[in-house]
Write a protein that holds these residues in place. Structure first.
Motif, mmCIF file in Angstrom:
data_model
loop_
_atom_site.group_PDB
_atom_site.id
_atom_site.type_symbol
_atom_site.label_atom_id
_atom_site.label_comp_id
_atom_site.label_asym_id
_atom_site.label_seq_id
_atom_site.Cartn_x
_atom_site.Cartn_y
_atom_site.Cartn_z
ATOM 1 N N PRO A 151 69.134 37.610 14.925
ATOM 2 C CA PRO A 151 67.875 36.855 15.039
ATOM 3 C C PRO A 151 67.747 35.804 13.947
ATOM 4 O O PRO A 151 68.301 35.930 12.852
ATOM 5 C CB PRO A 151 66.811 37.946 14.892
ATOM 6 N N GLY A 152 67.023 34.731 14.269
ATOM 7 C CA GLY A 152 66.852 33.635 13.323
ATOM 8 C C GLY A 152 66.258 34.076 11.998
ATOM 9 O O GLY A 152 65.381 34.936 11.953
ATOM 10 N N LYS A 153 66.753 33.505 10.912
ATOM 11 C CA LYS A 153 66.321 33.877 9.559
ATOM 12 C C LYS A 153 65.442 32.807 8.905
ATOM 13 O O LYS A 153 65.206 32.844 7.701
ATOM 14 C CB LYS A 153 67.546 34.159 8.693
ATOM 15 N N ASN A 154 65.008 31.827 9.702
ATOM 16 C CA ASN A 154 64.134 30.774 9.196
ATOM 17 C C ASN A 154 64.756 30.010 8.027
ATOM 18 O O ASN A 154 64.060 29.612 7.088
ATOM 19 C CB ASN A 154 62.767 31.344 8.789
ATOM 20 N N LYS A 155 66.051 29.844 8.096
ATOM 21 C CA LYS A 155 66.774 29.027 7.120
ATOM 22 C C LYS A 155 67.629 28.039 7.897
ATOM 23 O O LYS A 155 68.165 28.363 8.963
ATOM 24 C CB LYS A 155 67.681 29.889 6.241
ATOM 25 N N CYS A 156 67.774 26.830 7.375
ATOM 26 C CA CYS A 156 68.528 25.811 8.099
ATOM 27 C C CYS A 156 69.591 25.182 7.202
ATOM 28 O O CYS A 156 69.404 25.036 5.988
ATOM 29 C CB CYS A 156 67.604 24.743 8.666
ATOM 30 N N VAL A 157 70.700 24.820 7.833
ATOM 31 C CA VAL A 157 71.842 24.256 7.119
ATOM 32 C C VAL A 157 72.188 22.903 7.720
ATOM 33 O O VAL A 157 72.267 22.749 8.942
ATOM 34 C CB VAL A 157 73.068 25.190 7.219
ATOM 35 N N ALA A 158 72.392 21.910 6.871
ATOM 36 C CA ALA A 158 72.883 20.601 7.295
ATOM 37 C C ALA A 158 74.397 20.593 7.133
ATOM 38 O O ALA A 158 74.911 20.922 6.062
ATOM 39 C CB ALA A 158 72.265 19.494 6.461
ATOM 40 N N LEU A 192 77.906 30.204 11.151
ATOM 41 C CA LEU A 192 76.564 30.270 10.555
ATOM 42 C C LEU A 192 75.511 30.624 11.606
ATOM 43 O O LEU A 192 74.581 31.394 11.337
ATOM 44 C CB LEU A 192 76.217 28.943 9.889
ATOM 45 N N LYS A 193 75.651 30.061 12.793
ATOM 46 C CA LYS A 193 74.682 30.355 13.852
ATOM 47 C C LYS A 193 74.732 31.832 14.227
ATOM 48 O O LYS A 193 73.689 32.447 14.502
ATOM 49 C CB LYS A 193 74.977 29.479 15.074
ATOM 50 N N GLN A 194 75.915 32.416 14.215
ATOM 51 C CA GLN A 194 76.036 33.850 14.503
ATOM 52 C C GLN A 194 75.318 34.687 13.447
ATOM 53 O O GLN A 194 74.859 35.795 13.736
ATOM 54 C CB GLN A 194 77.508 34.248 14.567
ATOM 55 N N ARG A 195 75.210 34.151 12.245
ATOM 56 C CA ARG A 195 74.540 34.860 11.162
ATOM 57 C C ARG A 195 73.029 34.637 11.167
ATOM 58 O O ARG A 195 72.333 35.155 10.305
ATOM 59 C CB ARG A 195 75.129 34.428 9.808
ATOM 60 N N GLY A 196 72.556 33.835 12.096
ATOM 61 C CA GLY A 196 71.114 33.652 12.234
ATOM 62 C C GLY A 196 70.563 32.417 11.568
ATOM 63 O O GLY A 196 69.340 32.281 11.417
ATOM 64 N N TYR A 197 71.427 31.459 11.174
ATOM 65 C CA TYR A 197 70.968 30.252 10.484
ATOM 66 C C TYR A 197 70.994 29.058 11.431
ATOM 67 O O TYR A 197 71.974 28.821 12.143
ATOM 68 C CB TYR A 197 71.841 29.972 9.258
ATOM 69 N N ASP A 198 69.916 28.295 11.444
ATOM 70 C CA ASP A 198 69.869 27.075 12.243
ATOM 71 C C ASP A 198 70.789 26.031 11.628
ATOM 72 O O ASP A 198 70.837 25.872 10.401
ATOM 73 C CB ASP A 198 68.441 26.532 12.304
#
Length: 561
Positions: free
Chosen positions: A188-195, A210-216
């Motif tokens: 599930p999403g962790k409310n953290k985002c990566v550029a 990263l998406k598999q780990r829940g990061y946008d």
């Protein structure tokens, strides 16, 4: 009921309980390899040693009765060193590969032998899942990878390496052509985002993991379409655009966002990305003059300077990988960078200490003699290597089955459950600490995949085969991995197997064997699977008949420690 102190904690145990039992009551883990609950302890491995106050010598916890007033230490540096020495002595007599040479050589560390076993068993869903644990773009790499894994393949010494890249491509192509291509589960999403700056192989892989780990993830690239050098530098005849597009579309289906025609020094700055996102991964490919300066990152002779283990740059929250940081430009290396950097970025975003991944413990046999390679090949298909143009049509189903049957399966089938490997990793044991003539003279310790043999001195360590009661599987025995713990002998005896198993020889030459030169299939009729489950090193393991597939489910391992 005796009361004793273990690591400054008091515990009361029933009369007759061992120190190992008492420690377990307190939740203190003591390593044990030759011990199995319900059987008399043999105290042979000495990995479970502890120190009792007032006694000079170490004692094995599995065979030492807890006594009232005892004060026991299980975790001092002195105890750890004693256990480490015991493990290194066991390793000196151990002959086997934890991981196959192909997996060790693969820059992405893909479990190639397991993929091949899945193909041989006809299980292509598990095959693609195995591949994509480590390689985000297998259909691409199946066409353009220079295949360092094949250079390490032991089959190459005999009649040509297994066509690993073509098998990987086959699995990926079948998946892409299916109605429901494989998509990995995402937390599930962790409310953290990566550029992610750069939509080449490193950036695509980082986004995938990263998406598999829940990061946008939002991937920025100066070109209109993602793919980087894969799209704009690799010739179409070698890598068709539709293949690249299909693999990128699977990453997009996970929820990764792509923004093209966004060069960060013209549209926005790295400083702005650091403000708008929780972390940044820079993977812009080969740097051009002035690129690093515009990014504000430190550079060295190979590109942007990073911590080699964590991919961190000099700027907090900014990571980098791929051709941006190295001069040896391999797509498979860039994909591996993206996967590994995703782990470090995940640690950073979760507030953990960002640490380099621990290298998996591995022992290896090394180069085989001609006699040994013949023994390995004896258990595999004799079909010649399938060689096709990687830019052509790829393998057919029949060719993939044929090629997968050529694999020698050099890896250990119980690598993840091997106690010797686990404890060697935990105690940082060195496999080469002690020299052993038996492992140097490997004519006495070889691994035959072909099945049963006689017990003559020249072949006493070759493998044997037996049914284990499951019609889809057989038991394999690799004596080179045996630590002579005797658990299989005890289990066979308690199960009433006749003639059973026994120790033969004396001293360092002792070995487990079947009495009267019988075959192992004649002595393990009901207890084979239990013996395999209890074996601490994978010397005994169960496998499927069809295609030497993954180990069959074994009975619950009730061993102590």
């Amino acid at each position: 009921m005796p009361k004793l102190i273990i690591d400054n904690r008091e515990v009361e145990v029933p009369s007759g309980a061992t120190i190992l039992d008492a420690a377990e009551t307190l939740g203190i883990a003591i390593p044990a390899m030759c011990f199995l609950k319900g059987y008399e302890p043999s105290t042979s491995c000495m990995v479970c040693v502890v120190k009792i106050e007032g006694r000079e010598a170490f004692v094995p916890a599995c065979g030492s009765i807890a006594q009232d007033g005892m004060r026991v230490c299980t975790s001092s540096q002195e105890v750890r060193q004693a256990r480490k020495t015991a493990l290194e002595l066991l390793l000196s007599d151990h002959l086997g590969d934890c991981m196959g040479p192909c997996q060790v050589t693969c820059p992405a560390g893909m479990n190639i032998p397991l993929m091949i076993r899945h193909i041989a068993a006809g299980d292509l869903h598990d095959a693609i899942a195995t591949v994509k644990q480590d390689i985000a773009l297998p259909a691409v790499l199946g066409r353009i990878c220079p295949a360092p894994c094949e250079k390490a393949c032991r089959r190459a010494q005999f009649d040509g390496a297994v066509s690993i890249c073509l098998l990987k491509r086959y699995v990926a192509d079948v998946d892409l052509q299916s109605a429901s291509p494989y998509l990995p589960p995402c937390t599930p999403g962790k409310n953290k985002c990566v550029a992610i700056v750069g939509a080449g192989p490193a950036g695509l892989a980082a986004a995938y993991y990263l998406k598999q780990r829940g990061y946008d993830c939002t991937v920025f690239d100066q070109r209109e379409k993602p793919g980087g050098a894969l799209r704009y530098s690799v010739p179409q005849e070698k890598l068709p655009t539709n293949i690249l597009d299909k693999e990128i579309s699977l990453i997009e289906r996970l929820g990764v966002k792509f923004q093209g025609q966004k060069r960060i020094d013209q549209i926005f700055s790295l400083s702005q990305l650091r403000r708008d996102f929780d972390a940044v991964f820079v993977a812009v490919g080969q740097l051009h003059p002035g690129d690093a300066e515009r990014l504000g990152l430190e550079t060295g002779p190979h590109g942007i300077v990073i911590d080699a283990g964590t991919y961190q740059t000099s700027l907090p929250g900014v990571f980098a990988g791929g051709d941006t940081v190295r001069t040896r430009r391999l797509t498979v290396r860039a994909v591996a960078d993206g996967k590994d950097a995703a782990v470090s970025i995940g640690e950073y975003l979760s507030g953990q200490e960002v640490t380099a991944p621990i290298k998996a413990f591995n022992t290896h046999i090394g180069k085989l003699s001609d006699e040994e390679i013949q023994q390995f090949v004896a258990g595999a298909s004799t079909a010649p290597r399938v060689t096709l143009s990687q830019g052509g049509d790829g393998l057919t189903h029949e060719q993939a089955e044929s090629e997968s049957a050529r694999c020698l399966h050099c890896d250990c089938r119980k690598a993840e459950g091997c106690k010797l490997r686990q404890y060697a990793q935990d105690y940082e044991a060195r496999p080469s600490r002690y020299k052993n003539q038996k492992t140097e003279d490997r004519g006495q310790k070889t691994h035959d995949r072909a099945g049963s043999v006689s017990d003559r001195q020249t072949t006493d360590d070759r493998g044997r085969t037996t049914d284990d009661g499951d019609p889809s599987s057989v038991l394999r025995y690799e004596p080179g991995k045996c630590i002579k713990c005797g658990l299989c002998i005890k289990i066979a005896a308690q199960a009433g197997e006749r003639p059973g198993l026994t120790f033969v020889g004396r001293g360092f030459d002792v070995r487990v064997a079947v009495p009267f030169d019988e075959q192992i299939s004649e002595t393990l009729k009901t207890a084979a699977r239990q013996c395999a489950a209890a074996c601490p090193t994978g010397a005994l393991f169960s496998r499927r008949r069809h295609g030497d597939g993954p180990p069959c489910p074994l009975v619950e391992d009730n061993s102590g420690g």
